[in-house]
Motif scaffolding. Structure first.
Motif, PDB file in Angstrom:
ATOM      1  N   THR A  93      -7.899  10.279  -2.227  1.00 36.36           N
ATOM      2  CA  THR A  93      -8.578   9.144  -2.921  1.00 36.36           C
ATOM      3  C   THR A  93      -7.712   7.785  -1.981  1.00 36.36           C
ATOM      4  OG1 THR A  93      -9.216   8.021  -4.601  1.00 36.36           O
ATOM      5  CG2 THR A  93      -7.145   9.025  -4.668  1.00 36.36           C
ATOM      6  N   GLU A  94      -8.603   6.621  -2.306  1.00 30.56           N
ATOM      7  CA  GLU A  94      -7.734   5.518  -1.907  1.00 30.56           C
ATOM      8  C   GLU A  94      -8.236   4.378  -2.900  1.00 30.56           C
ATOM      9  OE1 GLU A  94      -7.251   3.123   2.234  1.00 30.56           O
ATOM     10  OE2 GLU A  94      -9.218   3.172   1.557  1.00 30.56           O
ATOM     11  N   SER A  95      -7.230   3.951  -3.751  1.00 26.70           N
ATOM     12  CA  SER A  95      -7.928   3.188  -5.037  1.00 26.70           C
ATOM     13  C   SER A  95      -6.633   2.127  -5.612  1.00 26.70           C
ATOM     14  CB  SER A  95      -8.208   4.116  -6.120  1.00 26.70           C
ATOM     15  OG  SER A  95      -8.686   3.327  -7.003  1.00 26.70           O
ATOM     16  N   THR A  96      -6.930   1.236  -6.383  1.00 24.61           N
ATOM     17  CA  THR A  96      -5.730   0.575  -7.036  1.00 24.61           C
ATOM     18  C   THR A  96      -4.869   1.405  -7.876  1.00 24.61           C
ATOM     19  OG1 THR A  96      -6.904  -0.377  -8.922  1.00 24.61           O
ATOM     20  CG2 THR A  96      -7.212  -1.423  -6.805  1.00 24.61           C
ATOM     21  N   ARG A 136      -2.281  -0.911  -4.224  1.00 24.15           N
ATOM     22  CA  ARG A 136      -3.077   0.443  -3.806  1.00 24.15           C
ATOM     23  C   ARG A 136      -2.432   1.427  -3.336  1.00 24.15           C
ATOM     24  NH1 ARG A 136      -7.455  -0.081  -0.465  1.00 24.15           N
ATOM     25  NH2 ARG A 136      -6.363  -1.369   0.768  1.00 24.15           N
ATOM     26  N   GLU A 191      -6.802   1.415 -11.347  1.00 23.53           N
ATOM     27  CA  GLU A 191      -7.878   2.499 -11.277  1.00 23.53           C
ATOM     28  C   GLU A 191      -7.640   3.881 -11.282  1.00 23.53           C
ATOM     29  OE1 GLU A 191     -11.116  -0.505  -8.802  1.00 23.53           O
ATOM     30  OE2 GLU A 191      -9.727   1.044  -7.800  1.00 23.53           O
ATOM     31  N   LEU A 192      -6.594   4.241 -10.507  1.00 24.67           N
ATOM     32  CA  LEU A 192      -6.095   5.669 -10.476  1.00 24.67           C
ATOM     33  C   LEU A 192      -5.592   6.250 -12.006  1.00 24.67           C
ATOM     34  CD1 LEU A 192      -4.154   6.426  -7.379  1.00 24.67           C
ATOM     35  CD2 LEU A 192      -6.417   7.555  -8.175  1.00 24.67           C
ATOM     36  N   TYR A 240       0.792  -1.114   0.066  1.00 16.56           N
ATOM     37  CA  TYR A 240       0.178  -0.199   0.108  1.00 16.56           C
ATOM     38  C   TYR A 240       0.854   1.180  -0.021  1.00 16.56           C
ATOM     39  CZ  TYR A 240      -3.833   3.112   1.569  1.00 16.56           C
ATOM     40  OH  TYR A 240      -4.659   4.147   1.498  1.00 16.56           O
TER      41      TYR A 240
END
Length: 304
Positions: free
Chosen positions: A210-213, A199, A216-217, A34
């Protein structure tokens, strides 16, 4: 999710009237890398310090392995490198790790393994004060690795490393995740983060943007188009996608468009008498996304 080992609930830290961390919700899962990203002063290190019990939150809460930060049971399963590692300058690298291992009830094999994994086995007998900045950082990561912790919290682990050292650290982090460890790392080396992280959480001005893979980002790839005449090419593309999806790159256009729609767009351009000279798929880098997101937050705060 059931495999979340780090969870924060609107964790906040204020110093007087200054809010350093503002209602941050993090979720770190077992076996993942992460990446915790943000500009200098965004609140990354303060958040990490709250997770290990070095700083008490003003409001909100955190759980590490289901326990509050600093709980002995959680600490025993966590390896930490936050800010500059502190060691005895007159002791060797091995002796420094022996001191830490003794406190944790670990033996010589654990020290040897940590030194080997961070590439310091051949310099283990040298005094810490003779180490370069990169070697000191390696020893700090080695200290965090003692005892095979299930969670590693690393604050800028590649700080001071040369390109070869950064590559070695990248391999090490990926290997740790492959063996089931969770790694929470903060870094300003976005190209490195893009290669190793599953992520990411992006923090700016104390708030989690934001918090995302990573996938996806970065979003879908974009189309780089070079065609003549340019004005007719632009007009044709603007009839096919929203104007907001069109950007410029020198003498070309950058178009946000799904790969499956590209052949239809090309046919439209040809039918309109446009000569297409270049058509390339270009993926956005994490660095591009990061700067766009943090700039948007800064602009919104300036306007408020």
């Amino acid at each position: 999710m059931s495999n979340e080992i780090v969870v924060t609930d609107r964790i906040t830290k204020r110093y007087g009237s200054q809010t350093v961390v503002d209602s941050v919700d993090l979720h770190v899962r077992g076996g993942e890398v992460y990446g915790f990203l943000g500009p200098n002063g965004a609140g990354k290190t303060t958040t990490l310090r709250m997770l290990v019990g070095l700083v008490r939150p003003t409001t909100g809460s955190a759980r590490v392995f289901g326990r509050p930060p600093g709980d002995p049971a959680a600490a025993a399963r966590t390896g930490v490198l936050i800010e500059s590692p502190g060691f005895y300058p007159y002791l060797s690298g091995r002796e420094n790790l022996r001191v830490l291992a003794r406190y944790r009830g670990l033996g010589e094999r654990d020290v040897d393994d940590a030194l080997h994994r961070v590439g310091l086995a051949e310099r283990a007998a040298d005094r810490y004060r003779t180490y370069s900045l990169g070697m000191k950082q390696r020893l700090g990561v080695g200290a965090a690795l003692l005892g095979e912790p299930e969670l590693l919290i690393l604050d800028e682990p590649t700080n001071g490393l040369d390109p070869a050292g950064m590559a070695e650290m990248r391999v090490l982090v990926v290997a740790l995740a492959d063996h089931g460890h969770a790694v929470l790392l903060s870094s300003h080396m976005l190209a490195e983060v893009q290669q190793v992280c599953d992520r990411v959480g992006v923090i700016s001005h104390g708030r989690l943007v934001t918090e995302s893979t990573v996938t996806e980002l970065r979003g879908d790839s974009r189309l780089l188009l070079r065609a003549e005449p340019r004005d007719r090419a632009y007009a044709t593309v603007a009839e096919f996608v929203e104007p907001a999806a069109i950007g410029r790159d020198g003498d070309g256009l950058v178009v946000d468009i799904a790969a499956g729609r590209t052949p239809v767009l090309v046919q439209r351009l040809v039918d309109a008498g446009v000569d297409v000279y270049e058509l390339t798929r270009r993926e956005r880098t994490l660095e591009e996304v990061f700067f766009q997101m943090t700039a948007d937050v800064f602009e919104s705060e300036e306007l408020s």
